[in-house]
Design a protein around this motif. Structure first.
Motif, PDB file in Angstrom:
ATOM      1  N   ILE A 418      -7.436 -22.211  -1.407  1.00 19.61           N
ATOM      2  CA  ILE A 418      -7.086 -22.372  -2.819  1.00 19.61           C
ATOM      3  C   ILE A 418      -6.726 -23.835  -3.032  1.00 19.61           C
ATOM      4  O   ILE A 418      -5.787 -24.346  -2.406  1.00 19.61           O
ATOM      5  N   ASP A 419      -7.474 -24.509  -3.889  1.00 20.71           N
ATOM      6  CA  ASP A 419      -7.216 -25.929  -4.181  1.00 20.71           C
ATOM      7  C   ASP A 419      -7.132 -26.754  -2.900  1.00 20.71           C
ATOM      8  O   ASP A 419      -6.171 -27.508  -2.670  1.00 20.71           O
ATOM      9  N   ASP A 420      -8.138 -26.580  -2.044  1.00 20.09           N
ATOM     10  CA  ASP A 420      -8.264 -27.352  -0.802  1.00 20.09           C
ATOM     11  C   ASP A 420      -7.135 -27.088   0.188  1.00 20.09           C
ATOM     12  O   ASP A 420      -6.871 -27.902   1.079  1.00 20.09           O
ATOM     13  N   GLU A 421      -6.464 -25.958   0.054  1.00 22.45           N
ATOM     14  CA  GLU A 421      -5.406 -25.592   0.992  1.00 22.45           C
ATOM     15  C   GLU A 421      -5.659 -24.183   1.509  1.00 22.45           C
ATOM     16  O   GLU A 421      -5.943 -23.266   0.733  1.00 22.45           O
ATOM     17  N   LEU A 422      -5.567 -24.006   2.831  1.00 20.90           N
ATOM     18  CA  LEU A 422      -5.736 -22.690   3.433  1.00 20.90           C
ATOM     19  C   LEU A 422      -4.400 -21.955   3.384  1.00 20.90           C
ATOM     20  O   LEU A 422      -3.402 -22.411   3.947  1.00 20.90           O
ATOM     21  N   VAL A 423      -4.365 -20.824   2.688  1.00 18.08           N
ATOM     22  CA  VAL A 423      -3.125 -20.070   2.518  1.00 18.08           C
ATOM     23  C   VAL A 423      -3.350 -18.635   2.968  1.00 18.08           C
ATOM     24  O   VAL A 423      -4.481 -18.144   3.019  1.00 18.08           O
ATOM     25  N   GLU A 424      -2.250 -17.970   3.296  1.00 19.01           N
ATOM     26  CA  GLU A 424      -2.311 -16.568   3.716  1.00 19.01           C
ATOM     27  C   GLU A 424      -1.440 -15.727   2.794  1.00 19.01           C
ATOM     28  O   GLU A 424      -0.327 -16.124   2.431  1.00 19.01           O
ATOM     29  N   SER A 425      -1.952 -14.574   2.421  1.00 10.57           N
ATOM     30  CA  SER A 425      -1.186 -13.675   1.564  1.00 10.57           C
ATOM     31  C   SER A 425      -0.071 -13.012   2.355  1.00 10.57           C
ATOM     32  O   SER A 425      -0.081 -12.989   3.589  1.00 10.57           O
ATOM     33  N   GLU A 426       0.885 -12.464   1.641  1.00 10.26           N
ATOM     34  CA  GLU A 426       1.850 -11.587   2.279  1.00 10.26           C
ATOM     35  C   GLU A 426       1.152 -10.282   2.663  1.00 10.26           C
ATOM     36  O   GLU A 426       0.163  -9.882   2.054  1.00 10.26           O
ATOM     37  N   THR A 427       1.667  -9.618   3.666  1.00 10.49           N
ATOM     38  CA  THR A 427       1.099  -8.344   4.092  1.00 10.49           C
ATOM     39  C   THR A 427       1.327  -7.289   3.013  1.00 10.49           C
ATOM     40  O   THR A 427       2.410  -7.206   2.425  1.00 10.49           O
ATOM     41  N   ALA A 428       0.301  -6.484   2.754  1.00  9.15           N
ATOM     42  CA  ALA A 428       0.384  -5.442   1.726  1.00  9.15           C
ATOM     43  C   ALA A 428       0.135  -4.076   2.351  1.00  9.15           C
ATOM     44  O   ALA A 428      -0.510  -3.952   3.400  1.00  9.15           O
ATOM     45  N   TRP A 429       0.665  -3.049   1.694  1.00  9.98           N
ATOM     46  CA  TRP A 429       0.424  -1.676   2.125  1.00  9.98           C
ATOM     47  C   TRP A 429      -0.949  -1.214   1.654  1.00  9.98           C
ATOM     48  O   TRP A 429      -1.559  -1.810   0.763  1.00  9.98           O
ATOM     49  N   ILE A 430      -1.419  -0.123   2.227  1.00  6.80           N
ATOM     50  CA  ILE A 430      -2.731   0.437   1.882  1.00  6.80           C
ATOM     51  C   ILE A 430      -2.544   1.866   1.392  1.00  6.80           C
ATOM     52  O   ILE A 430      -1.849   2.669   2.031  1.00  6.80           O
ATOM     53  N   ASP A 431      -3.142   2.182   0.260  1.00  6.82           N
ATOM     54  CA  ASP A 431      -3.122   3.545  -0.269  1.00  6.82           C
ATOM     55  C   ASP A 431      -4.204   4.375   0.412  1.00  6.82           C
ATOM     56  O   ASP A 431      -5.384   4.004   0.387  1.00  6.82           O
ATOM     57  N   LEU A 432      -3.806   5.481   1.016  1.00 10.91           N
ATOM     58  CA  LEU A 432      -4.747   6.411   1.630  1.00 10.91           C
ATOM     59  C   LEU A 432      -5.074   7.487   0.600  1.00 10.91           C
ATOM     60  O   LEU A 432      -4.293   8.409   0.363  1.00 10.91           O
ATOM     61  N   GLU A 433      -6.225   7.339  -0.034  1.00  5.34           N
ATOM     62  CA  GLU A 433      -6.534   8.138  -1.214  1.00  5.34           C
ATOM     63  C   GLU A 433      -6.619   9.631  -0.927  1.00  5.34           C
ATOM     64  O   GLU A 433      -6.260  10.451  -1.771  1.00  5.34           O
ATOM     65  N   ARG A 434      -7.093  10.013   0.235  1.00  6.54           N
ATOM     66  CA  ARG A 434      -7.213  11.444   0.531  1.00  6.54           C
ATOM     67  C   ARG A 434      -5.848  12.115   0.527  1.00  6.54           C
ATOM     68  O   ARG A 434      -5.671  13.189  -0.047  1.00  6.54           O
ATOM     69  N   GLN A 435      -4.857  11.477   1.156  1.00  7.74           N
ATOM     70  CA  GLN A 435      -3.510  12.053   1.167  1.00  7.74           C
ATOM     71  C   GLN A 435      -2.867  12.007  -0.209  1.00  7.74           C
ATOM     72  O   GLN A 435      -2.200  12.953  -0.634  1.00  7.74           O
ATOM     73  N   LEU A 436      -3.065  10.919  -0.927  1.00  8.34           N
ATOM     74  CA  LEU A 436      -2.460  10.802  -2.250  1.00  8.34           C
ATOM     75  C   LEU A 436      -3.046  11.803  -3.235  1.00  8.34           C
ATOM     76  O   LEU A 436      -2.386  12.197  -4.196  1.00  8.34           O
ATOM     77  N   ARG A 437      -4.283  12.216  -3.008  1.00  5.07           N
ATOM     78  CA  ARG A 437      -4.944  13.112  -3.936  1.00  5.07           C
ATOM     79  C   ARG A 437      -4.589  14.575  -3.695  1.00  5.07           C
ATOM     80  O   ARG A 437      -5.015  15.455  -4.440  1.00  5.07           O
ATOM     81  N   ALA A 438      -3.809  14.859  -2.668  1.00  4.53           N
ATOM     82  CA  ALA A 438      -3.422  16.243  -2.383  1.00  4.53           C
ATOM     83  C   ALA A 438      -2.717  16.839  -3.591  1.00  4.53           C
ATOM     84  O   ALA A 438      -1.923  16.193  -4.261  1.00  4.53           O
ATOM     85  N   THR A 439      -3.009  18.078  -3.902  1.00  2.89           N
ATOM     86  CA  THR A 439      -2.412  18.727  -5.068  1.00  2.89           C
ATOM     87  C   THR A 439      -0.956  19.070  -4.801  1.00  2.89           C
ATOM     88  O   THR A 439      -0.507  19.170  -3.663  1.00  2.89           O
ATOM     89  N   ALA A 440      -0.207  19.255  -5.881  1.00  2.70           N
ATOM     90  CA  ALA A 440       1.192  19.651  -5.748  1.00  2.70           C
ATOM     91  C   ALA A 440       1.304  20.971  -5.003  1.00  2.70           C
ATOM     92  O   ALA A 440       2.195  21.175  -4.179  1.00  2.70           O
ATOM     93  N   ARG A 441       0.396  21.894  -5.268  1.00  2.00           N
ATOM     94  CA  ARG A 441       0.419  23.193  -4.596  1.00  2.00           C
ATOM     95  C   ARG A 441       0.193  23.027  -3.099  1.00  2.00           C
ATOM     96  O   ARG A 441       0.889  23.616  -2.272  1.00  2.00           O
ATOM     97  N   GLY A 442      -0.756  22.157  -2.740  1.00  2.00           N
ATOM     98  CA  GLY A 442      -1.034  21.939  -1.329  1.00  2.00           C
ATOM     99  C   GLY A 442       0.143  21.330  -0.599  1.00  2.00           C
ATOM    100  O   GLY A 442       0.445  21.690   0.538  1.00  2.00           O
ATOM    101  N   ARG A 443       0.855  20.391  -1.240  1.00  2.00           N
ATOM    102  CA  ARG A 443       2.008  19.777  -0.599  1.00  2.00           C
ATOM    103  C   ARG A 443       3.141  20.771  -0.426  1.00  2.00           C
ATOM    104  O   ARG A 443       3.874  20.747   0.555  1.00  2.00           O
ATOM    105  N   SER A 444       3.324  21.680  -1.384  1.00  2.00           N
ATOM    106  CA  SER A 444       4.424  22.636  -1.284  1.00  2.00           C
ATOM    107  C   SER A 444       4.204  23.627  -0.156  1.00  2.00           C
ATOM    108  O   SER A 444       5.151  24.199   0.377  1.00  2.00           O
ATOM    109  N   LEU A 445       2.949  23.818   0.245  1.00  2.00           N
ATOM    110  CA  LEU A 445       2.649  24.746   1.329  1.00  2.00           C
ATOM    111  C   LEU A 445       2.620  24.061   2.685  1.00  2.00           C
ATOM    112  O   LEU A 445       2.578  24.715   3.715  1.00  2.00           O
ATOM    113  N   ALA A 446       2.621  22.711   2.667  1.00  2.00           N
ATOM    114  CA  ALA A 446       2.510  21.968   3.927  1.00  2.00           C
ATOM    115  C   ALA A 446       3.781  22.095   4.760  1.00  2.00           C
ATOM    116  O   ALA A 446       4.863  22.272   4.241  1.00  2.00           O
TER     117      ALA A 446
END
Length: 446
Positions: A418-446
């Motif tokens: 960026i503007d002739d300078e090599l920079v590194e981002s802060e570490t970020a979390w990753i959303d795991l879509e399959r787990q996040l998409r679990a239904t409320a009913r499915g989570r209550s039975l887990a």
């Protein structure tokens, strides 16, 4: 102001979708306290929209002990323009038979949801109709325009407001109403306050805000624009960020009132708590127009025009003078002692740290593919690190790159020029879509 958000959530039933808006977020509080409350109300999907800078700072400090982020709940970073914040606070609890909406001043922290003096306006679909919920949906649509990789997040919102499964959305008045706000565009909040007050003369203006801009510009413009016969600024002595220089331009047309907020403590002993509530009361001849929510009395919140300014959200109600006294002023301990203001300048609410020039604003993994959204989109990315290991990547659109992963990844960072300078981002979390998409009913039975 004595609303306990955790109790409201815990007492709700059959909630399928929860949406939270916040500036600050304490991930440890979410993991150790808030998730338990959501567990009791029906195992809903949980989507949190938070200020990108505040979320990144909190995650950097707490990431080593987090286990549920991106798996049990989603946090969506929202970036505003330079110097401005994503600042609204709200909680939506959406179920098949009813909805509850809280709009207020408290961040997603223990202080914001329980310990501070906060203000929360509650809307129930059964008593208030669908109007406030439609207004919140429209506000959320504006927020979504600022989201990178928005498809999965839009799905969360569509499910929360799906009329096929949420029949209460069509009951009672469905006219948008009860809320005002902005997301860095549209009329200023000051303009919206004036519209809400109507044409009737204002007898007295009450301002309750812990933070002000350093020049007192917003306070002066608010008092002058409302044109009330009296203006009372409620200040918590020793904790207000209003300083002498900011107060002086308004001192001739308003008065300071020393107030405190007392929180119930152990053994029925009250203790002073930080008054973080923000509300503006405009008393007319027969009623009081009250706007309560996230907006401090600052330029960034109230008066900045155009495509700048904070994102803010306020609830609007018209109360009788008695109800205003009971619900707002009566919650405060009033003192005749004068307020001694500091001579030193102080920043507005939650002063931002500079952060890095390169930011990851979204990282979503599904079916072996990790998509990473970053800003600025003009950055020339050289490396992508997944769980600390440099991996091959490909550009997948403006400000988006893709990575093939054989197993569920957890953390990602990138390097770029960026503007002739090599920079590194802060570490970020990753959303795991399959787990996040679990239904409320499915989570209550887990």
């Amino acid at each position: 102001m004595r609303s306990d958000v955790l109790k409201v959530i815990s007492s709700a039933r059959d909630v399928t979708n929860a949406i939270v808006l916040t500036h600050n977020i304490d991930f440890v509080f979410v993991q150790t306290v808030a998730l338990s409350a959501f567990h009791r109300c029906g195992h809903p999907t949980i989507t949190v929209f938070a200020d990108s800078r505040s979320a990144a700072d909190s995650f950097a400090q707490q990431k080593v002990i987090l286990t549920d982020l991106g798996v049990r709940y989603r946090v969506v970073p929202i970036a505003m323009g330079p110097g401005f914040r994503f600042h609204p606070k709200a909680v939506l609890l959406s179920g098949e038979h009813a909805g509850v909406l809280l709009v207020g001043s408290g961040n997603l922290t223990l202080g914001g949801w329980r310990e501070n003096g906060e203000v929360w306006t509650r809307f129930d679909s059964e008593s208030d109709g669908a109007g406030p919920f439609h207004a919140f949906r429209n506000y959320l649509a504006e927020v979504l325009t600022r989201v990178l990789l928005p498809d999965a997040v839009k799905g969360d919102g569509e499910e929360a407001f799906d009329p096929r499964s949420k029949s209460w959305l069509s009951t009672g008045s469905t006219d948008d109403g009860g809320l005002v706000g902005r997301t860095g565009s549209g009329p200023t909040l000051l303009e919206q306050i004036l519209v809400a007050s109507g044409d009737e003369p204002v007898e007295e203006l009450y301002v309750c805000s812990p933070y002000f801009d350093n020049d007192g510009v917003a306070l002066r413009e608010l008092v002058a624009s409302v044109g009330a016969r009296r203006a009372t600024i409620l200040c918590q002595a020793g904790r207000t960020a209003l300083h002498q220089r900011a107060w002086e331009p308004t001192a001739t047309i308003a008065k300071l009132q020393n107030i405190d907020y007392r929180h119930p403590g152990f053994a029925d002993r009250e203790r002073s708590a930080f008054m973080h509530a923000k509300f503006y009361g405009l008393r007319r001849q027969d009623d009081v127009v009250v706007l309560a929510g996230s907006a401090n009395c600052s330029r960034a919140a109230l008066t900045v025009q155009g495509n700048a300014g904070n994102a803010e959200l306020m609830a609007v109600r018209v109360l009788t003078p008695q109800a205003f006294q009971e619900e707002f002023l009566g919650e405060l301990h009033v003192s005749a002692e004068p307020v001694i203001l500091s001579q030193e300048l102080s920043g507005e609410d939650d002063e931002e740290s500079p952060g890095t020039a390169l930011r990851i604003l979204a990282a979503r993994f599904e079916a072996g593919c990790l998509l990473v959204g970053y800003a600025p989109s003009s950055a020339a990315v050289t490396d992508c690190l997944v769980d600390g290991t440099t991996v091959p990547f490909a550009k997948s659109g403006n400000g988006v790159l893709s990575v093939s992963c054989g197993s569920d990844p957890k953390l990602v960072s990138i390097r770029a020029w960026i503007d002739d300078e090599l920079v590194e981002s802060e570490t970020a979390w990753i959303d795991l879509e399959r787990q996040l998409r679990a239904t409320a009913r499915g989570r209550s039975l887990a």
